[in-house]
Scaffold this motif. Structure first.
Motif, PDB file in Angstrom:
ATOM      1  N   GLY A   1       0.811  -1.216   0.000  1.00 45.92           N
ATOM      2  CA  GLY A   1       0.000   0.000   0.000  1.00 45.92           C
ATOM      3  C   GLY A   1       0.840   1.260   0.000  1.00 45.92           C
ATOM      4  O   GLY A   1       0.546   2.223  -0.720  1.00 45.92           O
ATOM      5  N   ALA A   2       1.910   1.270   0.790  1.00 43.08           N
ATOM      6  CA  ALA A   2       2.800   2.431   0.832  1.00 43.08           C
ATOM      7  C   ALA A   2       3.491   2.637  -0.513  1.00 43.08           C
ATOM      8  O   ALA A   2       3.605   3.764  -1.002  1.00 43.08           O
ATOM      9  CB  ALA A   2       3.842   2.269   1.938  1.00 43.08           C
ATOM     10  N   VAL A   3       3.912   1.542  -1.135  1.00 43.38           N
ATOM     11  CA  VAL A   3       4.568   1.634  -2.444  1.00 43.38           C
ATOM     12  C   VAL A   3       3.595   2.189  -3.479  1.00 43.38           C
ATOM     13  O   VAL A   3       3.934   3.096  -4.244  1.00 43.38           O
ATOM     14  CB  VAL A   3       5.125   0.257  -2.882  1.00 43.38           C
ATOM     15  CG1 VAL A   3       5.516   0.268  -4.354  1.00 43.38           C
ATOM     16  CG2 VAL A   3       6.318  -0.106  -2.026  1.00 43.38           C
ATOM     17  N   ARG A   4       2.383   1.675  -3.500  1.00 45.93           N
ATOM     18  CA  ARG A   4       1.376   2.159  -4.454  1.00 45.93           C
ATOM     19  C   ARG A   4       1.119   3.654  -4.241  1.00 45.93           C
ATOM     20  O   ARG A   4       1.068   4.433  -5.193  1.00 45.93           O
ATOM     21  CB  ARG A   4       0.086   1.346  -4.309  1.00 45.93           C
ATOM     22  CG  ARG A   4      -0.944   1.629  -5.372  1.00 45.93           C
ATOM     23  CD  ARG A   4      -2.146   0.685  -5.319  1.00 45.93           C
ATOM     24  NE  ARG A   4      -2.664   0.457  -3.985  1.00 45.93           N
ATOM     25  CZ  ARG A   4      -2.498  -0.666  -3.277  1.00 45.93           C
ATOM     26  NH1 ARG A   4      -1.812  -1.667  -3.780  1.00 45.93           N
ATOM     27  NH2 ARG A   4      -3.003  -0.782  -2.067  1.00 45.93           N
ATOM     28  N   GLY A   5       1.011   4.066  -2.982  1.00 40.40           N
ATOM     29  CA  GLY A   5       0.787   5.479  -2.686  1.00 40.40           C
ATOM     30  C   GLY A   5       1.917   6.368  -3.172  1.00 40.40           C
ATOM     31  O   GLY A   5       1.679   7.435  -3.751  1.00 40.40           O
ATOM     32  N   MET A   6       3.151   5.934  -2.948  1.00 36.03           N
ATOM     33  CA  MET A   6       4.294   6.726  -3.405  1.00 36.03           C
ATOM     34  C   MET A   6       4.360   6.763  -4.928  1.00 36.03           C
ATOM     35  O   MET A   6       4.712   7.798  -5.517  1.00 36.03           O
ATOM     36  CB  MET A   6       5.592   6.180  -2.815  1.00 36.03           C
ATOM     37  CG  MET A   6       5.783   6.550  -1.354  1.00 36.03           C
ATOM     38  SD  MET A   6       7.388   6.054  -0.700  1.00 36.03           S
ATOM     39  CE  MET A   6       7.023   4.392  -0.170  1.00 36.03           C
ATOM     40  N   MET A   7       4.014   5.656  -5.581  1.00 34.38           N
ATOM     41  CA  MET A   7       4.024   5.632  -7.049  1.00 34.38           C
ATOM     42  C   MET A   7       3.026   6.654  -7.604  1.00 34.38           C
ATOM     43  O   MET A   7       3.349   7.410  -8.523  1.00 34.38           O
ATOM     44  CB  MET A   7       3.695   4.233  -7.569  1.00 34.38           C
ATOM     45  CG  MET A   7       4.803   3.231  -7.343  1.00 34.38           C
ATOM     46  SD  MET A   7       4.357   1.555  -7.841  1.00 34.38           S
ATOM     47  CE  MET A   7       4.409   1.721  -9.621  1.00 34.38           C
ATOM     48  N   TYR A   8       1.827   6.678  -7.048  1.00 36.78           N
ATOM     49  CA  TYR A   8       0.830   7.631  -7.531  1.00 36.78           C
ATOM     50  C   TYR A   8       1.219   9.075  -7.204  1.00 36.78           C
ATOM     51  O   TYR A   8       0.957   9.982  -8.000  1.00 36.78           O
ATOM     52  CB  TYR A   8      -0.557   7.293  -6.990  1.00 36.78           C
ATOM     53  CG  TYR A   8      -1.166   6.100  -7.684  1.00 36.78           C
ATOM     54  CD1 TYR A   8      -1.320   6.083  -9.067  1.00 36.78           C
ATOM     55  CD2 TYR A   8      -1.561   4.984  -6.972  1.00 36.78           C
ATOM     56  CE1 TYR A   8      -1.856   4.993  -9.718  1.00 36.78           C
ATOM     57  CE2 TYR A   8      -2.095   3.886  -7.607  1.00 36.78           C
ATOM     58  CZ  TYR A   8      -2.248   3.893  -8.981  1.00 36.78           C
ATOM     59  OH  TYR A   8      -2.781   2.799  -9.625  1.00 36.78           O
TER      60      TYR A   8
ATOM     61  N   LEU B   1      11.737   0.832  -1.665  1.00 35.91           N
ATOM     62  CA  LEU B   1      11.949   2.254  -1.374  1.00 35.91           C
ATOM     63  C   LEU B   1      13.172   2.780  -2.113  1.00 35.91           C
ATOM     64  O   LEU B   1      13.175   3.913  -2.604  1.00 35.91           O
ATOM     65  CB  LEU B   1      12.090   2.469   0.134  1.00 35.91           C
ATOM     66  CG  LEU B   1      12.232   3.907   0.603  1.00 35.91           C
ATOM     67  CD1 LEU B   1      11.015   4.735   0.224  1.00 35.91           C
ATOM     68  CD2 LEU B   1      12.444   3.943   2.109  1.00 35.91           C
ATOM     69  N   THR B   2      14.192   1.947  -2.240  1.00 32.46           N
ATOM     70  CA  THR B   2      15.415   2.347  -2.946  1.00 32.46           C
ATOM     71  C   THR B   2      15.119   2.640  -4.415  1.00 32.46           C
ATOM     72  O   THR B   2      15.565   3.659  -4.964  1.00 32.46           O
ATOM     73  CB  THR B   2      16.492   1.246  -2.829  1.00 32.46           C
ATOM     74  OG1 THR B   2      16.724   0.991  -1.442  1.00 32.46           O
ATOM     75  CG2 THR B   2      17.769   1.651  -3.504  1.00 32.46           C
ATOM     76  N   VAL B   3      14.345   1.774  -5.065  1.00 30.66           N
ATOM     77  CA  VAL B   3      13.995   1.989  -6.478  1.00 30.66           C
ATOM     78  C   VAL B   3      13.096   3.223  -6.623  1.00 30.66           C
ATOM     79  O   VAL B   3      13.260   4.012  -7.557  1.00 30.66           O
ATOM     80  CB  VAL B   3      13.340   0.732  -7.090  1.00 30.66           C
ATOM     81  CG1 VAL B   3      12.702   1.028  -8.434  1.00 30.66           C
ATOM     82  CG2 VAL B   3      14.375  -0.377  -7.232  1.00 30.66           C
ATOM     83  N   LEU B   4      12.171   3.412  -5.692  1.00 32.52           N
ATOM     84  CA  LEU B   4      11.317   4.601  -5.745  1.00 32.52           C
ATOM     85  C   LEU B   4      12.135   5.880  -5.552  1.00 32.52           C
ATOM     86  O   LEU B   4      11.893   6.884  -6.216  1.00 32.52           O
ATOM     87  CB  LEU B   4      10.210   4.513  -4.697  1.00 32.52           C
ATOM     88  CG  LEU B   4       9.113   3.497  -4.996  1.00 32.52           C
ATOM     89  CD1 LEU B   4       8.251   3.268  -3.766  1.00 32.52           C
ATOM     90  CD2 LEU B   4       8.266   3.944  -6.186  1.00 32.52           C
ATOM     91  N   ARG B   5      13.121   5.852  -4.651  1.00 32.34           N
ATOM     92  CA  ARG B   5      13.961   7.024  -4.440  1.00 32.34           C
ATOM     93  C   ARG B   5      14.798   7.309  -5.684  1.00 32.34           C
ATOM     94  O   ARG B   5      14.971   8.460  -6.084  1.00 32.34           O
ATOM     95  CB  ARG B   5      14.857   6.819  -3.211  1.00 32.34           C
ATOM     96  CG  ARG B   5      15.846   7.952  -2.935  1.00 32.34           C
ATOM     97  CD  ARG B   5      15.190   9.294  -2.581  1.00 32.34           C
ATOM     98  NE  ARG B   5      14.439   9.276  -1.378  1.00 32.34           N
ATOM     99  CZ  ARG B   5      14.890   9.579  -0.172  1.00 32.34           C
ATOM    100  NH1 ARG B   5      16.139   9.913  -0.009  1.00 32.34           N
ATOM    101  NH2 ARG B   5      14.094   9.548   0.868  1.00 32.34           N
TER     102      ARG B   5
ATOM    103  N   GLU C   1      12.537   8.983  -8.086  1.00 36.32           N
ATOM    104  CA  GLU C   1      12.288  10.374  -7.692  1.00 36.32           C
ATOM    105  C   GLU C   1      13.493  11.255  -7.994  1.00 36.32           C
ATOM    106  O   GLU C   1      13.347  12.374  -8.503  1.00 36.32           O
ATOM    107  CB  GLU C   1      11.921  10.455  -6.215  1.00 36.32           C
ATOM    108  CG  GLU C   1      11.539  11.857  -5.787  1.00 36.32           C
ATOM    109  CD  GLU C   1      10.939  11.913  -4.399  1.00 36.32           C
ATOM    110  OE1 GLU C   1      10.294  12.934  -4.103  1.00 36.32           O
ATOM    111  OE2 GLU C   1      11.111  10.968  -3.603  1.00 36.32           O
ATOM    112  N   ASN C   2      14.701  10.762  -7.715  1.00 35.82           N
ATOM    113  CA  ASN C   2      15.906  11.538  -8.002  1.00 35.82           C
ATOM    114  C   ASN C   2      16.057  11.798  -9.500  1.00 35.82           C
ATOM    115  O   ASN C   2      16.419  12.898  -9.917  1.00 35.82           O
ATOM    116  CB  ASN C   2      17.146  10.829  -7.457  1.00 35.82           C
ATOM    117  CG  ASN C   2      17.219  10.851  -5.947  1.00 35.82           C
ATOM    118  OD1 ASN C   2      16.508  11.593  -5.283  1.00 35.82           O
ATOM    119  ND2 ASN C   2      18.069  10.011  -5.398  1.00 35.82           N
ATOM    120  N   ILE C   3      15.796  10.788 -10.307  1.00 32.24           N
ATOM    121  CA  ILE C   3      15.876  10.949 -11.763  1.00 32.24           C
ATOM    122  C   ILE C   3      14.838  11.958 -12.238  1.00 32.24           C
ATOM    123  O   ILE C   3      15.151  12.868 -13.018  1.00 32.24           O
ATOM    124  CB  ILE C   3      15.694   9.595 -12.482  1.00 32.24           C
ATOM    125  CG1 ILE C   3      16.907   8.695 -12.235  1.00 32.24           C
ATOM    126  CG2 ILE C   3      15.471   9.797 -13.985  1.00 32.24           C
ATOM    127  CD1 ILE C   3      16.721   7.258 -12.707  1.00 32.24           C
TER     128      ILE C   3
END
Length: 163
Positions: free
Chosen positions: A14-21, A73-77, A80-82
């Motif tokens: 759920g947290a991953v989905r929220g950050m993706m959106y 979280l590492t892949v999401l970060r 986000e950085n890119i």
């Protein structure tokens, strides 16, 4: 600098989905793409940079195993950085992202195994119809750990063990 979306936290599905959106909402050039569904029916999504039209596709995938939830979280970060760099001057450290991504698309799948992650973080109940089997595996794992501790592995010369 904008507020960071990918803050350190326990990243269940759920947290991953929220950050993706949230990333998709901030960076309009970022697309979410459906990858499939897990055994328990949880959606698996990816993030697409570059529109998918380039001849080369580069895949970053994480959280293949339940205990690897932090890799999501590492892949999401990274994403986000890119995205932040692309929105500004296109540079991430010394890398010119516009040049590096020319003719390429990045596909980032932060959580390949949402079932395993949710079970690892929330326990057997997160396994839905397989909760009983998951609980049995957790009990077996606990028994093995207890046996290993009873052996006091620190006192055994492991160099004498040949497998």
């Amino acid at each position: 600098m904008t507020d960071t979306i990918t803050i350190p936290q326990v990243t269940d599905s759920g947290a991953v989905r929220g950050m993706m959106y949230a990333l998709r909402g901030r960076y309009r050039f970022l697309d979410t793409i459906p990858i499939g569904r897990s055994v328990l029916g949880r959606e698996i999504f990816g993030l697409l940079l570059g529109g998918g039209n380039g001849p080369e596709k580069v895949l970053f995938a994480a959280a293949f195993h339940g205990q690897e939830w932090l890799t999501a979280l590492t892949v999401l970060r990274l994403c986000e950085n890119i995205c932040e760099a692309m929105q500004k001057d296109g540079k991430l450290d010394d890398l010119d992202l516009r040049q590096a991504l020319a003719g390429r698309s990045l596909i980032l799948v932060p959580m390949v195994n949402p079932d395993g992650v949710d079970i690892a973080l929330r326990g057997a109940e997160a396994a839905g119809p397989f909760a009983e089997q998951a609980a049995a595996l957790e009990e077996e794992k606990a028994a093995v750990k207890e046996q290993a501790e009873a052996l006091k592995l620190g006192e055994i010369d492991l160099s004498l063990i040949h497998i």
